[in-house]
Each structure stands twice: as C-alpha cells, then as structure tokens.
Write a protein that holds these residues in place. Structure first.
Motif, PDB file in Angstrom:
ATOM      1  N   PRO A  79      40.346  71.902  43.415  1.00  0.00           N
ATOM      2  CA  PRO A  79      39.833  71.138  44.563  1.00  0.00           C
ATOM      3  C   PRO A  79      39.351  69.736  44.233  1.00  0.00           C
ATOM      4  CG  PRO A  79      38.264  72.828  43.886  1.00  0.00           C
ATOM      5  CD  PRO A  79      39.519  73.086  43.117  1.00  0.00           C
ATOM      6  N   LEU A  80      39.261  69.405  42.935  1.00  0.00           N
ATOM      7  CA  LEU A  80      38.838  68.061  42.513  1.00  0.00           C
ATOM      8  C   LEU A  80      39.900  67.415  41.633  1.00  0.00           C
ATOM      9  CD1 LEU A  80      35.130  68.932  41.560  1.00  0.00           C
ATOM     10  CD2 LEU A  80      35.966  68.031  43.736  1.00  0.00           C
ATOM     11  N   HIS A  81      41.126  67.859  41.757  1.00  0.00           N
ATOM     12  CA  HIS A  81      42.172  67.448  40.820  1.00  0.00           C
ATOM     13  C   HIS A  81      42.357  65.927  40.788  1.00  0.00           C
ATOM     14  CE1 HIS A  81      45.712  68.145  38.317  1.00  0.00           C
ATOM     15  NE2 HIS A  81      46.240  67.098  38.931  1.00  0.00           N
ATOM     16  N   GLY A  82      42.181  65.384  39.571  1.00  0.00           N
ATOM     17  CA  GLY A  82      42.443  63.970  39.348  1.00  0.00           C
ATOM     18  C   GLY A  82      41.377  63.012  39.819  1.00  0.00           C
ATOM     19  N   VAL A  83      40.223  63.530  40.240  1.00  0.00           N
ATOM     20  CA  VAL A  83      39.163  62.654  40.757  1.00  0.00           C
ATOM     21  C   VAL A  83      38.231  62.239  39.616  1.00  0.00           C
ATOM     22  CG1 VAL A  83      37.244  62.435  42.371  1.00  0.00           C
ATOM     23  CG2 VAL A  83      39.269  63.775  43.014  1.00  0.00           C
ATOM     24  N   ALA A 123      37.976  72.319  37.713  1.00  0.00           N
ATOM     25  CA  ALA A 123      38.462  72.081  39.079  1.00  0.00           C
ATOM     26  C   ALA A 123      39.314  70.821  39.166  1.00  0.00           C
ATOM     27  CB  ALA A 123      37.276  71.986  40.041  1.00  0.00           C
ATOM     28  N   GLY A 124      39.503  70.140  38.027  1.00  0.00           N
ATOM     29  CA  GLY A 124      40.390  68.986  37.984  1.00  0.00           C
ATOM     30  C   GLY A 124      39.726  67.641  37.846  1.00  0.00           C
ATOM     31  N   ALA A 125      38.389  67.590  37.854  1.00  0.00           N
ATOM     32  CA  ALA A 125      37.693  66.306  37.768  1.00  0.00           C
ATOM     33  C   ALA A 125      37.829  65.696  36.375  1.00  0.00           C
ATOM     34  CB  ALA A 125      36.220  66.484  38.114  1.00  0.00           C
TER      35      ALA A 125
END
Length: 479
Positions: A79-83, A123-125
């Motif tokens: 849900p936070l991918h690439g942020v 979560a992708g952060a």
C-alpha cells in the motif's frame, strides 16, 4: 499522467501520500520521479529550514529504481509501494546514523532496525533521510543547540513545535510524503499544529516502540505526521499491531482505518470541555476552533458541553511519571557527560532525581483506575473530545528560548503543551488537524481525542473536517 497530477503542475512532491502511492501503482508516475522530486525540494529549500540531519540520496534512488522494476514486472505491490519517506532521527536503522538530535549520539549507528521502519518498508516505502528534532525528544518547541533550530516553514521566527520539529516542518514543506514522529507529551501533535499538517498520537501500545529511542517507558508513542487524515489512516494500517519484540505492543486487531472514511458524522457526539483545555485560549485560536466545530456539526455531529473529571490529578501524575522515567533513562549520561546536554534539558532531567520513589509509584499505580473512571464518565457521554491543540498563538523561538534566559520563556515553553501532555498519561489516541490560520498567518490545529483504541473514530472525524475544508492542502511559500 492523470488530471490530478497535471493540475498540480510538475512538482510531484506536492501530492498527498495516498495520491503518490496510487500514481506509482497505476504507472502514471515512477517512484524514481517522486524520490527525485523530494530530494530536489530539499536541495532547493532546506538550507533555510534546517529540517534534515542526514540524507542517503543514492541509496534512495536505487531503491526507487528497484520499486519501479518490481511494478514493471507485475509483482504484488504494498500500500506504500515506491513512496519516499524521511523520519525523525530517533528510529534505529541498522548501519544508519541515528543522532537522536544530540551530541551524545552524534555518531551512533545501531545494529538493528525499528519495527515500524521494517513495516513501512515491507509495505513498499523508501526511507531516504533523518529529520531534525529536539535533543533527545525533550522539548515542545523544537529548539536544538547541537544541530540548530528547525525553522517553521510558514515563518522562521516562530517555533515549529517539538519534539518532532523536523517531521512537522518537512511534511509541511513537501520534502517527504510522511514522517514518523514520537509523542510523549505532544511531540507529534504540537509540530502538526504549528506547521499546518496532520499528526496522530495513537493509543498507548497501538504501535510497536521496538527500535525507537526511549524517553518515557509509560508515555512514549510512535505515530505519523502526514498531509491528511486519509494519509494517516493508510500508514496506521501498516504500522499498528502486536510485535513479539515489544511486550508493550497491544494484542488488539488492527482495522482498515481508511476504508471507513466516509465523511458521515451523523450520530457522533463530540464533547467540548469547559475546563482546562478551553481555559485562557487566545481569541484567534478560539475562532478557528469554533469554525472547525461548526463544520463537524454540519457533517452531522452533535456538540456536547461537559466537565472533565480528575484533570488536576491527571496533570500532577503526568508530570511525575514522564519526568522520573526520563531521568532514569538518562541517569548514567547525566553523571558522565552533563556538559553535553542543553541547559533547558538539564533543567528538566536533574530535578526529578529528587522526587521520592513513593510519588512515582503512586502516579503509576493510579494510572489504570483513573483511565477507567475517566473513560466511563467521559466516553459514556460522548464519542470524541475536541480542543485546540495549542491554546495560545504560536510563540517565537526567542520567546521560548530558555537557554538564552529570555524572560517568561519557561512559562511560554510549558504553555505550548498544556493541552497535549495529559493525554499521554491517559494513553488516549489524539490527532491534530489544521483548522485555520491566526491573525499572523500561522497555522492553528484542532485536537480530536478518542477512547482507547478509538483511532478509527478519531480519523473518521478528522477526515470529515478535511472533506469540507482545505486547510490541510495549504502550503507555505518557500520561494
């Protein structure tokens, strides 16, 4: 690029966290572009704000490229991918600097990573920087003699709020899409209010504290500072929950906070305290608070005036508990390196050594009974409480500079956290959301307080306010 992004111009750093995550997921923006946008804003504007202690730009850019390759390969996205995100410099990351805003830990590199960082990254952060903060997270203003004061992006003469000063200022300046703060007496909510962003202090134990610098065993909380309540809801779903490495992390299921943000407050009872929190509130703050309450009322909420029980007891016990535990944590360093503490910090850490142990035990033992009685009486009558986050107009850095010997600085310094610190003794969830500006153009925050593990209702009301106002979308002019 979709219409939302096009309407914002080319500065991708001005997107909200939820918008940024969606843009990466649908391919309209790359993680690399988001990361470059944040780093570019820092390069252009941070010299005038002093929000960042360290950055690892190349590591972050490579992580962003990896995130983009994962999306292109059709891998499952969190849900936070690439942020990209930067955090208060007290969250341990193996091999990375963690200064805690202090001289004592200026070169400290831990060999393990905080649970909350691990969960965000799972979560992708992408973590790319450590943010300025009050020394050892111990002041409500954001002063720091070691790394320099972080400046309020709305007006550098005024405090950012502390202790998560860099977190509040960096989110407001659009240097990062989210920043972790910590809250022991208001240190998430105060910079959120002063800098015009949204900051959530969860229920005590809702988020693991493993790998976070301790200040008070009983009152520390881990939480986010973001652009909006919806952003907070997204990251709380990722961060919250039990942790076998932290026995104080609550064994309570974590709901999908974001899914319940529908803006409908019908049936919600919001209590307005007639004592303590609403006493001696400056007129511009009261005007903004009342305007925000009117918005919530128009959304369907019912306002209820009520008297809060045991407030003086809570205030007294709160002061004893937090100060004694901080003194215990710092006792050895205070004996060995007293010269490395700022004056105002020494003034907070040494006096508790004279507090008799029975006082501390009393404060600790009365905590549970007081919370139960408070929750029964208050939350039997209302669903939420609403107060100004800070009852006074934001003071200047000079007006609150204890180390400089400014007359009246101690009173103003302590007055900043009057409406926040009691809630850490009770362990209640509370959020600060922007609700206007004062007569000098500085942000004003509204504090919404819920029952234990009532983050969902707190976020629901905060989001409802932001459905009908744009205070959270206003940005300081950094030109």
């Amino acid at each position: 690029m979709d219409a939302t992004l096009t309407s914002r111009g080319t500065d991708l750093a001005t997107l909200s966290l939820v918008e940024a995550a969606a843009a990466v997921a649908d391919g309209s923006v790359t993680s690399l572009a988001l990361t470059e946008a944040c780093l570019d804003r820092i390069a252009r504007h941070d010299l005038g704000l002093n929000t960042v202690i360290w950055t690892e730009a190349e590591t972050a850019l490579e992580a962003a490229r990896k995130a983009d390759r994962a999306r292109a390969a059709g891998e499952a996205l969190g849900p936070l991918h690439g942020v990209p995100m930067a955090h208060k410099d007290m969250y341990y990351q193996a091999g990375r600097l963690s200064t805690c805003g202090s001289a004592i830990r200026a070169d400290f590199r831990p060999d393990y990573t905080a649970t909350v960082i691990e969960r965000l990254e799972a979560a992708g952060a992408i973590t790319f920087a450590g943010l300025n903060m009050a020394e050892f997270a111990q002041n409500p203003t954001g002063h720091n003699r070691h790394f320099g004061d972080c400046l309020n992006p709305w007006n550098g003469d005024f405090i950012t709020g502390g202790s998560s000063s860099g977190s509040g200022a960096a989110v407001a300046a659009r240097f990062t899409f989210m920043a972790l703060g910590s809250d022991t007496g208001g240190s998430i909510r105060l910079p959120a209010s002063c800098c015009g962003v949204t900051g959530l202090k969860p229920t005590q134990g809702r988020v693991s504290r493993y790998g976070a610098m301790p200040l008070s065993f009983s009152c520390d909380n881990v939480g986010p500072l973001t652009r909006s309540a919806r952003d907070c809801a997204r990251v709380m779903r990722v961060m919250a929950g039990p942790d076998p490495r932290d026995r104080t992390a609550a064994q309570v299921p974590v709901p999908d906070y974001e899914a319940k943000l529908d803006g409908d407050l019908r049936g919600t009872r919001i209590g307005i305290p007639d004592t303590w929190f609403m006493e001696d509130v400056d007129e511009p703050i009261m005007a903004a608070t009342e305007a925000a309450l009117a918005v919530l009322q128009a959304r369907g909420a019912t306002l209820v005036r009520l008297t809060l029980p045991m407030i003086e007891d809570i205030a007294a016990y709160s002061a004893i508990l937090g100060r004694c535990e901080a003194a215990a944590i710092h006792a050895q360093w205070m004996r060995e390196r007293p010269q490395d503490y700022a004056i105002h910090l020494s003034a907070r850490l040494f006096p508790p050594l004279g507090i008799p142990a029975p006082y501390y035990i009393e404060a600790q033992s009365r905590r549970g009974p007081i919370l139960r009685a408070f929750a029964k009486e208050v939350f039997g009558a209302v669903d939420l409480l609403a107060t100004p986050t800070i009852p006074m107009r934001i003071p200047t850095r000079l007006e609150t500079d204890i180390d400089a010997g400014t007359p009246g600085a101690v009173e103003r310094f302590m007055g900043v956290s009057r409406n926040t610190r009691l809630l850490n003794y009770l362990g209640l969830p509370a959020i600060s959301v922007p609700c206007g500006f004062d007569d000098r153009g500085l942000p004003v925050g509204l504090q919404l307080i819920g029952r234990p593990f009532g983050e969902g209702r707190v976020l629901h009301a905060a989001d409802a306010l932001q459905c009908d106002t744009d205070w959270h979308e206003r940005m300081p002019d950094l030109a």
